[in-house]
Design a protein around this motif. Sequence first.
Motif, PDB file in Angstrom:
ATOM      1  N   ARG A  16       9.152  15.501   4.527  1.00 51.35           N
ATOM      2  CA  ARG A  16       9.740  14.256   4.051  1.00 51.35           C
ATOM      3  C   ARG A  16      10.055  14.385   2.567  1.00 51.35           C
ATOM      4  O   ARG A  16       9.169  14.657   1.761  1.00 51.35           O
ATOM      5  CB  ARG A  16       8.793  13.079   4.270  1.00 51.35           C
ATOM      6  CG  ARG A  16       9.414  11.748   3.798  1.00 51.35           C
ATOM      7  CD  ARG A  16       8.386  10.696   3.534  1.00 51.35           C
ATOM      8  NE  ARG A  16       7.721  10.272   4.751  1.00 51.35           N
ATOM      9  CZ  ARG A  16       6.824   9.281   4.785  1.00 51.35           C
ATOM     10  NH1 ARG A  16       6.497   8.665   3.672  1.00 51.35           N
ATOM     11  NH2 ARG A  16       6.229   8.951   5.910  1.00 51.35           N
ATOM     12  N   LYS A  17      11.304  14.193   2.221  1.00 47.99           N
ATOM     13  CA  LYS A  17      11.729  14.193   0.832  1.00 47.99           C
ATOM     14  C   LYS A  17      12.544  12.935   0.580  1.00 47.99           C
ATOM     15  O   LYS A  17      13.528  12.704   1.262  1.00 47.99           O
ATOM     16  CB  LYS A  17      12.568  15.438   0.527  1.00 47.99           C
ATOM     17  CG  LYS A  17      11.772  16.736   0.577  1.00 47.99           C
ATOM     18  CD  LYS A  17      12.599  17.905   0.133  1.00 47.99           C
ATOM     19  CE  LYS A  17      11.774  19.198   0.154  1.00 47.99           C
ATOM     20  NZ  LYS A  17      12.555  20.365  -0.292  1.00 47.99           N
ATOM     21  N   PRO A  18      12.097  12.114  -0.363  1.00 40.49           N
ATOM     22  CA  PRO A  18      12.823  10.855  -0.582  1.00 40.49           C
ATOM     23  C   PRO A  18      14.248  11.106  -1.074  1.00 40.49           C
ATOM     24  O   PRO A  18      14.498  12.016  -1.852  1.00 40.49           O
ATOM     25  CB  PRO A  18      11.980  10.139  -1.652  1.00 40.49           C
ATOM     26  CG  PRO A  18      11.212  11.221  -2.314  1.00 40.49           C
ATOM     27  CD  PRO A  18      10.956  12.264  -1.271  1.00 40.49           C
TER      28      PRO A  18
ATOM     29  N   ASN B 100       0.821  -1.204   0.000  1.00 35.36           N
ATOM     30  CA  ASN B 100       0.000   0.000   0.000  1.00 35.36           C
ATOM     31  C   ASN B 100       0.857   1.257   0.000  1.00 35.36           C
ATOM     32  O   ASN B 100       0.579   2.224  -0.707  1.00 35.36           O
ATOM     33  CB  ASN B 100      -0.935  -0.009   1.203  1.00 35.36           C
ATOM     34  CG  ASN B 100      -1.983  -1.118   1.090  1.00 35.36           C
ATOM     35  OD1 ASN B 100      -2.383  -1.462  -0.018  1.00 35.36           O
ATOM     36  ND2 ASN B 100      -2.388  -1.669   2.212  1.00 35.36           N
ATOM     37  N   ARG B 101       1.876   1.240   0.827  1.00 36.34           N
ATOM     38  CA  ARG B 101       2.724   2.428   0.972  1.00 36.34           C
ATOM     39  C   ARG B 101       4.189   2.018   0.916  1.00 36.34           C
ATOM     40  O   ARG B 101       4.847   1.903   1.946  1.00 36.34           O
ATOM     41  CB  ARG B 101       2.430   3.149   2.279  1.00 36.34           C
ATOM     42  CG  ARG B 101       1.024   3.748   2.321  1.00 36.34           C
ATOM     43  CD  ARG B 101       0.766   4.489   3.608  1.00 36.34           C
ATOM     44  NE  ARG B 101      -0.552   5.127   3.585  1.00 36.34           N
ATOM     45  CZ  ARG B 101      -1.039   5.879   4.579  1.00 36.34           C
ATOM     46  NH1 ARG B 101      -0.300   6.069   5.658  1.00 36.34           N
ATOM     47  NH2 ARG B 101      -2.231   6.416   4.481  1.00 36.34           N
ATOM     48  N   PRO B 102       4.697   1.721  -0.271  1.00 43.49           N
ATOM     49  CA  PRO B 102       6.103   1.316  -0.357  1.00 43.49           C
ATOM     50  C   PRO B 102       7.017   2.452   0.069  1.00 43.49           C
ATOM     51  O   PRO B 102       6.770   3.611  -0.248  1.00 43.49           O
ATOM     52  CB  PRO B 102       6.280   0.963  -1.834  1.00 43.49           C
ATOM     53  CG  PRO B 102       5.195   1.710  -2.535  1.00 43.49           C
ATOM     54  CD  PRO B 102       4.044   1.767  -1.590  1.00 43.49           C
TER      55      PRO B 102
ATOM     56  N   PHE C 150       4.774   8.668   0.083  1.00 44.99           N
ATOM     57  CA  PHE C 150       5.051   7.837   1.249  1.00 44.99           C
ATOM     58  C   PHE C 150       6.437   7.215   1.180  1.00 44.99           C
ATOM     59  O   PHE C 150       6.793   6.403   2.027  1.00 44.99           O
ATOM     60  CB  PHE C 150       4.005   6.714   1.350  1.00 44.99           C
ATOM     61  CG  PHE C 150       2.594   7.227   1.339  1.00 44.99           C
ATOM     62  CD1 PHE C 150       2.043   7.791   2.476  1.00 44.99           C
ATOM     63  CD2 PHE C 150       1.829   7.170   0.180  1.00 44.99           C
ATOM     64  CE1 PHE C 150       0.760   8.263   2.470  1.00 44.99           C
ATOM     65  CE2 PHE C 150       0.539   7.648   0.167  1.00 44.99           C
ATOM     66  CZ  PHE C 150      -0.006   8.204   1.314  1.00 44.99           C
ATOM     67  N   ALA C 151       7.216   7.545   0.177  1.00 40.63           N
ATOM     68  CA  ALA C 151       8.517   6.907  -0.019  1.00 40.63           C
ATOM     69  C   ALA C 151       9.608   7.680   0.702  1.00 40.63           C
ATOM     70  O   ALA C 151       9.541   8.899   0.858  1.00 40.63           O
ATOM     71  CB  ALA C 151       8.845   6.820  -1.513  1.00 40.63           C
ATOM     72  N   SER C 152      10.622   6.927   1.132  1.00 43.83           N
ATOM     73  CA  SER C 152      11.803   7.527   1.748  1.00 43.83           C
ATOM     74  C   SER C 152      12.999   7.498   0.815  1.00 43.83           C
ATOM     75  O   SER C 152      13.932   8.263   0.990  1.00 43.83           O
ATOM     76  CB  SER C 152      12.153   6.785   3.044  1.00 43.83           C
ATOM     77  OG  SER C 152      11.123   6.912   3.988  1.00 43.83           O
TER      78      SER C 152
END
Length: 1466
Positions: free
Chosen positions: A1312-1314, A1228-1230, A1277-1279
Motif C-alpha cells: 500500500r502506497k498512498p 484512529n486510522r485516517p 494507514f493512509a490511501s
Amino acid sequence: MARFLSSVVLATLSALQVVAAEEFALGIYGPITSVSNTFLATAVAFDIDFRKHFNASLQERFGAPIIQVTGGLHPALVNLTVRIGTSDSHPDVGVSTVLDFFLGRDGRTPISGLVGGLHSAISFPVASLAATFKVPQVAFASTSPKLSNKDAYPYFLRTMPPDSIQGSAFWQWLVHFQVPSAVFIYSMESYAEGMFQAVGSNAALAGQSYRVSGVGVRYMPVQYDVEEARAALKLAMGVGTKFLLLVMTTDQSSSFFPVMRDEGVLTQDWQLLASQAVSVDAGGTSGFTKDDIPVGFMQFYPVSKGPKFPEFEKLWLQLTADDVIGMDASSRYNFDKLKVSLDSMRVRKVDDSFFSNTDLMMLEDPFLFDAAYTFVLAVNELLNEGKSLAQINGPVLLAKLKTNSFEGISGQVNFNADGDRLASYNLINMQPAPGGGRALVVAGMFDSATKLLSFVDDDPPYWMDGLRHVSPPDNLVTCAEGFTTEVGTGMCKPCPAGYYSPGGRGQQCSPCLRGSFAASSGSRNCTLCAQGSYAPEVGSSSCGLCVAGFFAEAPGQEGCSRCPVGRFVASSGASSCSPCGLKMVTAESGADSAGLCQCAAGSFFLRSSPASSLIESEGCTSCLEGLACPAGLGPPLQLPGFWAEVLDEQARDYSVVRCRNSWECNGGLLGSCADGRQGRACNSCKDGYHPLTDGTCGECAAQDSLPMVFLGLGVALLMTFMLIIVNSDLSKQSLNLLTIVAVASQLVMAVQALGAIRQLKIHWVEPVLSVLELTKLLNFDFDVVNFSCFYPSDDPVVKFVFQLLAYPFCVAVLGITKRPLKFDNVFNINGLVLFAFFITLTLTVLLPFQCVGNPNGTASMVTNPGITCYSSARHEGLVAVAVLGVLAYPVTIITWIGWTTMKYPSRVSSGMGLHLVQRYRFLFNRFHPHAYYYGLVLMIRNLFVAILPVALVSTPALQVVAMGALLLSSAVVQSRVWPWRTEAANLADATMSCFLVVVMLGAAPLLDLEQSETETTLGVLLCIAVFGPLLVAICAIAHAVYRRFSPASSYSVFLCHHKEGAGSLARWLKLQIGTHSSCRVFLDSDNLEDLDLIFDTVRSQTKNLVVLLTPELLKRMWCAGEIVTAHRNNISIVTVICDGFAHFIEQELENVPSFWTEQQKHTLASFGIDMDMVKEAYRHLQAIPCFTMPRFGSEKQQASSVLEIVNCCRLPKKAFSSSAGSGSSSANRPRILITGAMADAEALSVCQTFQILVQRNMQVQAAVVRSLEEMENALPFASYVVVLFSRGMLRDPNFALILLSANSLSGSASERKPELVTVSADAVFEFPGPEFYRELELQGLGLSDAAGSGPLGAEAGPELAQAYRSLLSVLALPLTPLGSIGLLEKQVSEICRRFRRYRDSATGLAMDQAADHTGHTGHGGSQSIAPPRSAKPSQGCAKQQEQQEESGKEDAATRATKVRRVTATL
C-alpha cells in the motif's frame, strides 16, 4: 427553390472572402415600390439625421440630431454607410435584394447590419439568410409571432411589437366587454393567420376556445375576386354572432370594406374590430371612402409616437424630393441597383408636395427610423469599447443590439430575450367629431405589461349603434323569449319542444321538469301533467296514462308509482293501494290482486308457540345477518362465510359468527362445516388432518410432515449461504451481487406486502387467489407446510407461538454453524433478516388484535374466528404474548433503526463512527450516501403496511384506499429520491411498487362491503379527494403570500472578519457551528447580495455579532461599520481573539480616523456612522468578555472554543449533534491525509475546512497532518495524501519536514502506497522556476550551521528539490477557500473524484481493513508517497525497480535520522 439553393451556394462561397475595408455597411429594405414611398423617405431621413452628428451643414439646415448618440460619438462612425433596396411585396425580390446586400453583388461592401422589412412572409426567408450569414436584422414590422422563435431565427429583432401582443389585445377586448363569441375574418396569409392563431392561443389558455371562430378569405394580391370575398363574409355572418374581427393586410382590407358595406355589416346590427394592418380608406373606383366607416368602428394600432416624434415631423416637413431621390441620393443609396426601379413603382412617386404635411406617413415609419438608429447606437458603443469596424459584426453586434435601450421617436426602444419589443396598442375608435363629421380617436390602450385594457378618461367607447356603452349594446347579445344563447357561439336559437326560456341576455333553454311538458318549440313555460298521467323524462313534450297496479296521487307526477311490496290495487287510476296484512308481502311491486300476497324471501314466520295457527302467528320477520331465508315457512339456512349455532330449535334462536372464508364455511344447514373441519366457526381441522386449498381438511399421511422438515433445512441452508456472502471480502463483491441482494430483499418485502394485502376484507377470485396463497409461507403461515401434521393438533395458540419463534430459530442456526463468526457479520445477517421480514414479524404480533364483529354482537379474530376477542381465556393469552412480541419486534426494531439513522450524519461528518458503516451495511450499504435514511423510510412504510389491515379492520372501505395511498406515496418518494445504489435495484423497486398499486386498484371492486357502508365511507373519501386540490392550492398560495410579505429570516450569528486574515477561519467556524446548531449563520461569501445592505442586515436581521479579532480587522472600514451598527443597536457582540491580535491603546484609538481615506469615511457617514461612534464601539470591545481561538491549538482546544461561542450566543442545539469537532485527529486510522503550509493560520484553516467537506462528501476518515509525528503515525494507514498549495508553503520548514518524512519512509514491504493529490488553494501561489530549484539544491532552506551541513541546509538541498519537483509535477485541481459554500462543495466534489478507491465507501473501507490486517499491525510500518496511479511497469523494468527499492530500504534509516534531527533543531 432553385434560386434559393443557388443563393445559399453563393453565400457559402462569399463567406470565404475577407473584407478588409474599415467600413460598416447598413442595408435597409422594404416595399418602397409597392406599399408606400414613405419608407424610402424615412430611411433617407434617418441617414440625414445620423449625418448631422458630423456634418455641420446638415445640422445648420435641419437642426440638431433627433437621436443623440450616448457615450460620445466615435470618429470611426463616420464610415457607417447606408444603402436602400426594395422587396416590392414579393418574396423573390426581397430575398434577391438582401442577397445582393450580403454578398456585395450591388458593387458595394457587404453589409454588417440589415433593417427591414414590412411583410412577415418575406422576413421568414430573409431571417433565415441572416442567420446563415450571421448578419443581425432589425425589422420595422414583420409582426408574425413565428419570428420570435430564436432557434429558427436567432439574428432577427424588430422594433414593432409582434402580433402575439396584438392577439392578446384582441382577446382582452373580448374578455373586457364579455363578448360571448366572435368570428374572425382573415386573409389567408402569414400575417393574418398568425394573428388568428395568437387570439386562438389566448382563448385556449383560458379554456374558452369556443368564443373564437374564424373564416378565411383567400389572399388575392393581384386580382381581387369580390364574389369569393362576399361568400366568405356571408359564411361569417351566418355563424351566429354579431361581433366581427377583421384581420387582413392593407391591400386586402381596402378591397374588402366595400363588400362589407354592400352586405350591411357597417350598421348598428354589427360590431367591427380591426387589426392595425387594416386600411380604412379603400380609394380606387369602388366609391368607398373613409367617411363610410360608421361611428363605433374600432381598431388596434401599436403606439408609434413617442415624445421625440414631433422633432421627426419637423424634419419631415423640411425634406425635399431632391433629398430623397435626387442624383446625390441615388448615388449614395445605390438606387440604380434597385430590383424594381423608382420609375416603375406602383405607389405615389416622391415629389416636394410629399413633404407638405405628415398625412402620408405610415404607421411603420417611426419604427423604421428607430430600427436604423438601433444599429448606430450599438456600433458606437462597440467602437467606444475598443472594437474596430471590421470586428463589429455577427454575434458581437447581435449581443450589443439586444442590450440596446434608448428613447426613439416611437418611444422607449428595448428588446426582450426573443428580440421582440414589448410595446402597447392604442384602441382607435371612430367617434363624432366636435365640429361635425367623424374622426378616428384614441379611446383606450392595451398595456402589454399588465395585459389590461384601459380607456381615456374612463370614458367607454362608441359602438356601432352610435352611442357610448360600458358593455356591448343589448341588440348584439340579447335573445327573445323562447330563445337562448347557444353555448360556445353566443348565437340565439329557439328552444326545442320540451324546453322553455323566459328570454333575455344570457338566458338558456331550461328543460321541463319531470311531470310537466312543452308541446311546441319556442315555449315560454311548461304545463303540469294531469292527475293519473305522468311525464317520466326531463324535457318531455307529452304525458302518458297510468296502468293497473300503478297509481298517481297528484298532478305533475314524473311517473306512476307501483303498489309497494305487500300492497295491491286492482283498478287503474287509483290513488292508493291496499295492504296484504300479517307482515306479508307480494312477490313484486305493482300487484293487482290480493291472491299475490305472501312472505317474501329474506324473512320467515315466527310463531308464539309451535302449535299456533297461521292466523295466530307473529308474522314475517327479517332474517339474521349471515343467514339465508327463502320464501316459505321453513327455517333459515347458513350463508357461505358464516357459521350458526342453534341455541333453541323450537324458538328459532340462533347465534351467528363469521368464518375465516366462504370455503371453510360453505353454507347450507345450520352448524355445518367443510369436510374435515370442526369447532366454532369451523376454525380448526380435525386432529390428524391438515388444511387444503379448497377450504377442506385432508387426513395426514406419513409424508405430509416432510414439508415442515424441509422448511427447517431450507432456512438453515439459506442462513448459511447468507453467512458465506457476508463473510466474503466486500472489496471483491461486484455491484451485480449487491443488485441481486437488493432486488431479492425488495421481492421478499413485496411478497410480504401482498400477504398483508391478503388480510384485507376483499373477496379474492381466481387465479389471483391461488397466487396469493403462495405468499403464506413468507408470512409465517405454516399451514402451507402442513404444520398440523408436524404437530399433533391444529391449535391456533401453538401456531402463533411458532410464528413468533421463527426469527429466534434463524439466529439459532447461526449459533450452531462451525464457520468462524465475526460480530459485524452476525450483526449484518440479523439486521438483514429483520429488515427483510419486518412486515411479517409486525403483522404476526398484531394478529391477535385484528378482530372483526359478528352478527351475534361478539367479535372474533380474523385469522382464527373460533376465538372470541377479549372475552375468552385463549384470546387473553394470545394478547399477552402479542404485547411481548410488539415490544420485542416492531418497537425495538424501529427504535434501533431510527436511532442509528439519526446519528449517522453527525458520526460521518465528525469522523467518528465511520467504522459503523461496515457493521450496519445491511442498513446503509444498499443505498446511495445521499439517501442513507431510506432504510428507515422503508421500515416505516412496512410498519404501516402491517398495521393497516389490523387498524382498519372495522372500516374495510378505508383499507384499500389507505393501502393504495401508502404504496403510491412510497413509490413517489422512491422515484424522487432514487435511493438504491444500482439502477437495476431502483427500477425494480419502482416497478414492484407500481404493480402493488395496480393490485390495490384492481382489488377495489372486490371489497366485501355492505352497500350503505360503502356509499357512506367512499362518499367521505371522495369528498376529501375533491376538496384536496383546492386545499393544496390554498395552502400553496397562502405560503407564497406569507413568504412574499413576511420579513426575511433572521441570522443567529453574523461573522465579522477580515477577509485576508480570517476568511477561511470564518468558513471553518461556520461549518463547526453547523455541527452543533441548525441556526442560520451569515457569512458574506454565502449570504451577501448587496454591500449597501450589510449594515441593515446587522441591524435588523442579526442576533449575535461574532467578531474574529485578527491584527488587521479593526482597520477595515466595513468591519468597523458592522461593529458600530451592532453596538448602537444593542446587538449581542461576541469577540474571538485570534493569534497575533492586540487591542488598541488609547493613543491608537485617537488615531482611528487616520486608518481610512476621506472617501471611506464619507461612505461610513452616509450610513450614519462617524469616527466618535467607531471609537466608542472599539472601547466597548475592550470592555466585554472575549474568547480565544487557538488557531494553531489542538483540535480539542478549538472544539472547546467553538462550543463556548455556541453557548455564549445561546444557539439552539441539535438533538443528535456530535461533540467531537471535525474529527481529524480523533480518527484512529485516517485514510486521507491533508497537509500544507501549517505555519500559516489561514492555510491551516483552509486545510481544516477542506477536511470537513471531504469527509462529508466521501464518508471516509480524513485528517489534517500538522507535524512530522502526525505524518509518521498516520501514513501507514493512509490511501491518499492531499497537499493544498498556498503562498509561502515551499519556504515552510515544517512542510518540508513533512514532505521529506513521507519520502523517507520508503523501506516498508507493504504494497500500500498512498497516492498524492495536489490542490491549488491560493490564487497567488506561484509555481517556482529553475532559479528556485538551483538555489534550493545549493543552499536548501537555509536552516544549517556555518558549514552548511544542517538538516535543511545545503546537504539536504538536492533531496528537497527532488521532492518539490515530484510534488509540483502532479496536476493541481482548483479550490477557492473564500468562495461560496456552493462553489466549495462543487470543487471539493470534483477533487473527491480523484479518490477512486472510495467511490464506493463501503468497498474502500473493506479494502482498507484488509490491508490493515495483512500489512500493518501497528504504527511501525512505513511507506512512500506514490504519484497518481499509472500503468504497471513492464517486465523489463521490474528488476531495475527492485534494485531501486532495495537501495531505498538501505537509505531509509539514514533519511529517517535526518528528519528527526531537523525536528529537534526546529
